[in-house]
Design a protein around this motif. Structure first.
Motif, PDB file in Angstrom:
ATOM      1  N   ARG A  86       0.978  -1.241   0.007  1.00 36.31           N
ATOM      2  CA  ARG A  86      -0.003   0.243  -0.061  1.00 36.31           C
ATOM      3  C   ARG A  86       0.926   1.286   0.007  1.00 36.31           C
ATOM      4  NH1 ARG A  86      -5.305  -0.896   1.459  1.00 36.31           N
ATOM      5  NH2 ARG A  86      -5.722   1.094   2.128  1.00 36.31           N
ATOM      6  N   ASP A  87       0.318   2.272  -0.657  1.00 36.11           N
ATOM      7  CA  ASP A  87       0.895   3.753  -0.493  1.00 36.11           C
ATOM      8  C   ASP A  87       2.459   3.727  -1.218  1.00 36.11           C
ATOM      9  OD1 ASP A  87      -0.832   5.481   0.921  1.00 36.11           O
ATOM     10  OD2 ASP A  87      -0.600   4.354   2.626  1.00 36.11           O
ATOM     11  N   TRP A 112      -3.568  -3.364  -6.897  1.00 32.41           N
ATOM     12  CA  TRP A 112      -4.091  -2.509  -8.251  1.00 32.41           C
ATOM     13  C   TRP A 112      -2.930  -1.762  -8.634  1.00 32.41           C
ATOM     14  CZ3 TRP A 112      -9.671  -0.365  -8.962  1.00 32.41           C
ATOM     15  CH2 TRP A 112     -10.694  -1.397  -8.732  1.00 32.41           C
ATOM     16  N   PHE A 113      -2.664  -1.751  -9.980  1.00 37.25           N
ATOM     17  CA  PHE A 113      -1.539  -0.925 -10.410  1.00 37.25           C
ATOM     18  C   PHE A 113      -1.784  -0.478 -11.824  1.00 37.25           C
ATOM     19  CE2 PHE A 113      -0.107  -4.905 -11.623  1.00 37.25           C
ATOM     20  CZ  PHE A 113       0.184  -4.818 -12.889  1.00 37.25           C
ATOM     21  N   THR A 114      -1.232   0.640 -12.142  1.00 32.18           N
ATOM     22  CA  THR A 114      -1.360   1.093 -13.530  1.00 32.18           C
ATOM     23  C   THR A 114      -0.068   1.764 -14.157  1.00 32.18           C
ATOM     24  OG1 THR A 114      -2.833   2.507 -15.089  1.00 32.18           O
ATOM     25  CG2 THR A 114      -2.065   3.629 -12.948  1.00 32.18           C
ATOM     26  N   PHE A 115       0.209   1.998 -15.126  1.00 31.15           N
ATOM     27  CA  PHE A 115       1.349   2.313 -15.860  1.00 31.15           C
ATOM     28  C   PHE A 115       1.359   3.857 -16.121  1.00 31.15           C
ATOM     29  CE2 PHE A 115       1.305  -2.022 -16.842  1.00 31.15           C
ATOM     30  CZ  PHE A 115       2.589  -2.458 -16.667  1.00 31.15           C
ATOM     31  N   ALA A 116       2.341   4.630 -16.097  1.00 33.58           N
ATOM     32  CA  ALA A 116       2.780   5.799 -16.562  1.00 33.58           C
ATOM     33  C   ALA A 116       3.425   5.607 -18.200  1.00 33.58           C
ATOM     34  CB  ALA A 116       3.542   6.753 -15.919  1.00 33.58           C
ATOM     35  N   ALA A 117       2.846   6.431 -19.091  1.00 34.86           N
ATOM     36  CA  ALA A 117       3.158   6.277 -20.465  1.00 34.86           C
ATOM     37  C   ALA A 117       3.315   7.364 -21.267  1.00 34.86           C
ATOM     38  CB  ALA A 117       2.443   4.940 -20.907  1.00 34.86           C
ATOM     39  N   ARG A 161      -4.073   1.388  -2.072  1.00 36.25           N
ATOM     40  CA  ARG A 161      -3.567   0.182  -2.872  1.00 36.25           C
ATOM     41  C   ARG A 161      -3.340   0.198  -4.136  1.00 36.25           C
ATOM     42  NH1 ARG A 161      -8.400  -4.233  -4.410  1.00 36.25           N
ATOM     43  NH2 ARG A 161      -9.925  -2.917  -5.173  1.00 36.25           N
ATOM     44  N   ARG A 162      -3.325   1.131  -4.803  1.00 37.31           N
ATOM     45  CA  ARG A 162      -3.220   1.388  -6.343  1.00 37.31           C
ATOM     46  C   ARG A 162      -1.759   2.009  -6.150  1.00 37.31           C
ATOM     47  NH1 ARG A 162      -7.629   3.782  -9.952  1.00 37.31           N
ATOM     48  NH2 ARG A 162      -8.394   1.660  -9.582  1.00 37.31           N
ATOM     49  N   ARG A 194       4.915   8.733  -0.481  1.00 38.18           N
ATOM     50  CA  ARG A 194       4.792   7.286  -0.436  1.00 38.18           C
ATOM     51  C   ARG A 194       6.128   6.559  -0.454  1.00 38.18           C
ATOM     52  NH1 ARG A 194       0.109   4.643  -4.446  1.00 38.18           N
ATOM     53  NH2 ARG A 194      -1.706   6.213  -3.424  1.00 38.18           N
ATOM     54  N   SER A 195       6.230   5.327  -0.340  1.00 41.40           N
ATOM     55  CA  SER A 195       7.466   4.590  -0.494  1.00 41.40           C
ATOM     56  C   SER A 195       7.561   4.286  -2.055  1.00 41.40           C
ATOM     57  CB  SER A 195       7.509   3.312   0.411  1.00 41.40           C
ATOM     58  OG  SER A 195       6.507   2.666   0.184  1.00 41.40           O
TER      59      SER A 195
END
Length: 254
Positions: A86-87, A112-117, A161-162, A194-195
């Motif tokens: 988390r975080d 949950w995660f997403t990409f930077a593009a 959680r993302r 965030r870490s």
């Protein structure tokens, strides 16, 4: 029977299986992935769409790797650590075009995660709808200050959680080692509090090196490291160097 004979017989026995998988991929793959691309056009406004669609994309990545004869290795302890993560901001090294698919396969649904593009990927209307539905963070790499503002705002608005996934090398590494790290992940982590969760990808470039269109079958290892906490009292470059050193140590061990 010698070990060499056993290996040769195993390779011969698996050849028909690999052929069948490749035929299935060629015949069915385009229709399957077109379906995934068109789904957001029909369902993007439905409640709960993002979570459902994200899992659909993850399953598609796993099936693609299966048909390509590629297996992703991650320990149960590492998978559990990601499920509870988390975080954080996820940072991974970049070896080949298989890296994103391997990560999608390895990370459990609980995380949950997403990409930077780069924003150029989102110019096509069909792709843009799907990327927006999956929560992709568009980055203008030609404007550094704007890119950091966009990334920082996206990270601050994300639920705990993302996580956003960043490639600190910026592009696929050309050498045998890790490339030079950019400061974006460290700056975003400091800005959001965030870490950083470092993840090291092993051997993906051996299966799909630069200049090769179709990957070889084999194993990609996904190694999850301990969370990295930035030191606000230290220079940004010091944190970047410390993060790269931790990931390089894990990369070199393999």
């Amino acid at each position: 029977m010698t070990d060499t004979s056993v290996s040769r017989n195993a390779a011969t026995a698996s050849a028909p299986v690999r052929l069948i998988k490749r035929v299935v991929l060629v015949l069915i793959g385009p229709f399957y992935f077109l379906f995934i691309a068109f789904v957001p056009l029909l369902c993007a406004r439905r409640r709960g769409f993002r979570g459902w669609y994200w899992r659909l994309v993850k399953r598609a990545c796993s099936r693609l790797l299966l048909l390509l004869g590629i297996r992703v290795e991650i320990t149960e302890a590492e998978r559990a650590a990601l499920a509870q993560d988390r975080d954080s901001i996820i940072v991974i090294n970049h070896r080949s075009h298989l890296d994103g698919f391997a990560l999608m396969d390895a990370v459990p649904d609980a995380k949950w995660f997403t990409f930077a593009a780069k924003k150029e990927l989102c110019r096509h209307p069909l792709l843009r709808t799907g990327f927006t539905g999956a929560g992709l963070v568009e980055i203008d790499r030609k404007n550094g200050s704007l890119a950091m503002e966009t990334l920082g705002a996206a990270v601050r608005e994300m639920p705990a959680r993302r996580s956003v996934v960043l490639f600190p090398e910026g592009t696929r590494a050309r050498g045998e080692s890790l490339g030079t790290f950019k400061a974006g992940a460290v700056l975003a982590a400091r800005d959001s509090g965030r870490s950083i969760r470092p993840i090291v990808i092993h051997a993906s470039d051996r299966l799909l090196p630069r200049g090769r269109f179709l990957p070889k079958g084999g194993v990609i290892r996904v190694e999850v490291l301990e969370p990295f906490v930035c030191d606000p009292a230290a220079p940004v470059d010091a944190d970047v160097a410390r993060l790269r050193a931790a990931m390089l140590a894990a990369f070199d061990r393999a």
